[in-house]
Every structure is written in C-alpha cells, then in structure tokens.
Write an enzyme that holds these catalytic residues in place. Structure first.
Site, PDB file in Angstrom:
ATOM      1  N   HIS A 181     -31.440  39.230  -7.341  1.00 55.13           N
ATOM      2  CA  HIS A 181     -31.370  38.213  -6.288  1.00 55.13           C
ATOM      3  C   HIS A 181     -30.106  38.381  -5.440  1.00 55.13           C
ATOM      4  O   HIS A 181     -30.106  38.096  -4.247  1.00 55.13           O
ATOM      5  CB  HIS A 181     -31.381  36.821  -6.933  1.00 55.13           C
ATOM      6  CG  HIS A 181     -31.306  35.693  -5.962  1.00 55.13           C
ATOM      7  ND1 HIS A 181     -32.383  35.273  -5.222  1.00 55.13           N
ATOM      8  CD2 HIS A 181     -30.267  34.896  -5.596  1.00 55.13           C
ATOM      9  CE1 HIS A 181     -32.028  34.261  -4.447  1.00 55.13           C
ATOM     10  NE2 HIS A 181     -30.758  34.022  -4.658  1.00 55.13           N
ATOM     11  N   ASP A 228     -31.134  33.751   0.405  1.00 59.45           N
ATOM     12  CA  ASP A 228     -31.347  32.579  -0.435  1.00 59.45           C
ATOM     13  C   ASP A 228     -31.526  31.358   0.472  1.00 59.45           C
ATOM     14  O   ASP A 228     -32.362  31.371   1.359  1.00 59.45           O
ATOM     15  CB  ASP A 228     -30.181  32.445  -1.427  1.00 59.45           C
ATOM     16  CG  ASP A 228     -30.348  31.325  -2.418  1.00 59.45           C
ATOM     17  OD1 ASP A 228     -31.121  31.479  -3.375  1.00 59.45           O
ATOM     18  OD2 ASP A 228     -29.700  30.266  -2.229  1.00 59.45           O
ATOM     19  N   TYR A 287     -31.545  20.881  -2.166  1.00 56.52           N
ATOM     20  CA  TYR A 287     -32.769  20.887  -2.964  1.00 56.52           C
ATOM     21  C   TYR A 287     -33.428  19.510  -2.990  1.00 56.52           C
ATOM     22  O   TYR A 287     -34.656  19.396  -2.953  1.00 56.52           O
ATOM     23  CB  TYR A 287     -32.450  21.337  -4.391  1.00 56.52           C
ATOM     24  CG  TYR A 287     -32.019  22.782  -4.479  1.00 56.52           C
ATOM     25  CD1 TYR A 287     -32.957  23.797  -4.600  1.00 56.52           C
ATOM     26  CD2 TYR A 287     -30.670  23.133  -4.429  1.00 56.52           C
ATOM     27  CE1 TYR A 287     -32.567  25.126  -4.686  1.00 56.52           C
ATOM     28  CE2 TYR A 287     -30.281  24.453  -4.493  1.00 56.52           C
ATOM     29  CZ  TYR A 287     -31.225  25.443  -4.619  1.00 56.52           C
ATOM     30  OH  TYR A 287     -30.835  26.755  -4.686  1.00 56.52           O
TER      31      TYR A 287
END
Length: 310
Positions: A291, A121, A229
C-alpha cells in the site's frame, strides 16, 4: 494567497525548512488555511500531490524533487486536519465535498485554472472525486492505491474479502477509542503501520517515523484524521450496501492508476473492469510493492508519474 514560512519560526515545522525539498507556505482555500510545501519553477505546469492516512505532505518526499527537477511546479499540502493545516471542528467539516473544494480552491489560490492532480490513499479518494465533480480543475489524474469510489462500493457488495479488509473503517466509527489507540504508548500503532506495512525494510527510516509521530501528534490531528472515515460512512453507507454511488459519473481526465499489489487493505480486484467509469485509464501494478507504494518503489513511482504527465 500563500504566506511564506519566513513569517514564523522554521523550527515550528514538523520537518525543518533546511531539510524540506521546497518552501513552506500557508495557503488560504475554502475558508481554511492549508500548510503546503512548494517546489519547482513558478511557470511550470502545476502538480498537486495529495497524501493519505495517517500521513502529511512528507509522503511525497521522493516525488517532490523528481517532479520539480523535471520542470513542474509542485505543491504538496497537508490535507485539512493534518499536521500544520487548519483543523475545523466536527465530522461534517471532513465531508468529501469540502475536501474537493479545498483542492479546487488551492489551485485557484496558486493562480491556476487547472492542475495535474496526484493522490495516494485518502488523497487518492479526494483526487478521484475532484476529477469527477470538478473536471474543469483536473488536467491529468494519477492515483496510487486508492480505489475509484464506485469500484470500491462494487467490491464491498460482492466480495467478502474486501469487506473483511475494510474492518478498520467500522472501527473508526467508534467515539474516542480510535484517537486513543492511534496515540497509545507514543504512537505505537502508527510506528507499526510504517514499519510492518511496507515490503521494503528501510522504506521508512527512524527519522521518518519520528516526523510522522510529530505530525499526527499536532493538537486535533488524530480526531481530524479519523473524521474523514466518519464523514465518508455517514454519507455513503446506504449507497454502498445497495447500489450506485458518488462516483458513477465518468472521469474525463487521462488517468494513471499505480497499484502496489501487496496491499493488505485493498483488493487487487479494485484495479479491474474500470472502463465504465474511466475511459482513458492506464493501470500499472507493482507486484513487489505494498500500500505504501511510493516508499516501497520511489524511483519507479516517480518514473511512472513523469511518463504520464505531459
């Protein structure tokens, strides 16, 4: 250099020292201190394990013992801003260049010139960029469910599917609300991510979930996690929607890409047509994994890593 956990009360760690597959240390790098868990023989080849969002070093709880038992020197840090690592203020502190410098500095602080770098990730994003920007630091590269940066930009430009899957990146650009939502009602969102996301029903135990909540509940951790982010979009928005990107230079290191096919956020197309950027790349797609691939298929992931690393 590292400061051993014995310098502080072990009950302060999110996972007690007695239940940790290694030694807690605080290691100075790039002007901050990263909390790490280190295991394996001191003279073994160094493997650096980089976790993702919204995790901490514990994301590698299955792989640390497997790699250490195989003779590797393993270090799993809490990324900057997470759990017990330092949490510098401001979005700019989470720029990808700072994250790459953290990894390079960590390798140097452990008295090594190179390491095998493994990331999942967000840790995978950092691993990709470290291999691109600092090829002198990365010997072998392994990435789990994290797209090569230019492949991600390619899919955002040509695929409505991937654009829709990436809705949360835009949500995280909002002020305050993302942090509040992560902590709402005793971290309900985090618990849902960990219990509903994996394909294996018992991938995360109740103890795991409790520890994840405690890690993300550290003062400043939620804002730091979201700032990854914010920093990414503020730097790359123009590149992403036009063409080109931060990852156009090739990855020299021999690379293993492990991909849980049942990933809700990342399209399988991100694993295709990578030769332009990664000449030496082996792709292993795990059809039954999500994931959270190293929790859905822990033994298989460990075996793949051991088959890739020298």
């Amino acid at each position: 250099m590292g400061q051993h956990a014995s310098a502080r009360d072990s009950t302060a760690w999110t996972v007690p020292a007695s239940e940790t597959p290694g030694v807690h240390e605080l290691v100075g790098t790039n002007g901050i201190r990263l909390h790490t868990v280190t295991a394996g023989p001191p003279d073994g080849d160094l493997v650096v394990l980089l976790h993702g969002f919204p995790e901490f070093w514990y994301a590698w709880k299955h792989q640390i013992p497997a790699l250490a038992d195989a003779g590797y020197r393993v270090v799993a840090p809490d990324l900057r801003g997470y759990n017990h690592s330092d949490k510098p203020d401001g979005v700019a502190a989470y720029h990808i260049d700072e994250l790459v410098a953290d990894v390079a500095g960590l390798v140097s602080a452990l008295d090594r010139e190179q390491a095998h770098v493994v990331g999942h990730d967000w840790g995978g994003v950092i691993a990709w960029q470290t291999a691109i920007d600092r090829p002198d630091v990365v010997d072998q590269l392994a990435v789990l469910n994290a797209p090569h940066p230019t492949a991600y930009e390619r899919e955002l430009r040509r695929s409505v599917d991937q654009l829709l899957r990436s809705w949360y990146v835009l949500f995280f650009q909002l002020p305050v609300l993302p942090e509040a939502s992560l902590g709402w009602k005793d971290f309900t969102m985090l618990e849902r991510i960990l219990t509903d996301g994996p394909t294996r029903p018992d991938a995360f135990t109740e103890t795991d979930v409790r520890r994840y909540k405690r890690a993300l509940g550290q003062p400043g951790a939620r804002t730091a996690a979201v700032n990854y982010y914010r920093a990414l979009v503020r730097r790359n928005a123009k590149l992403t929607v036009t063409k080109g990107g931060v990852g156009d230079r090739p990855v020299i290191a021999s690379t293993l890409l492990v991909w849980g096919v049942q990933d809700d956020a990342l399209s399988l197309a991100l694993t295709q047509d990578l030769e332009e950027w990664i000449p030496d790349c082996r792709v292993e797609r795990l059809p039954a994994a999500s994931h959270w691939v190293q929790f859905d298929a822990p033994e298989q992931v460990s075996e793949l890593l051991l088959s890739h690393l020298p």
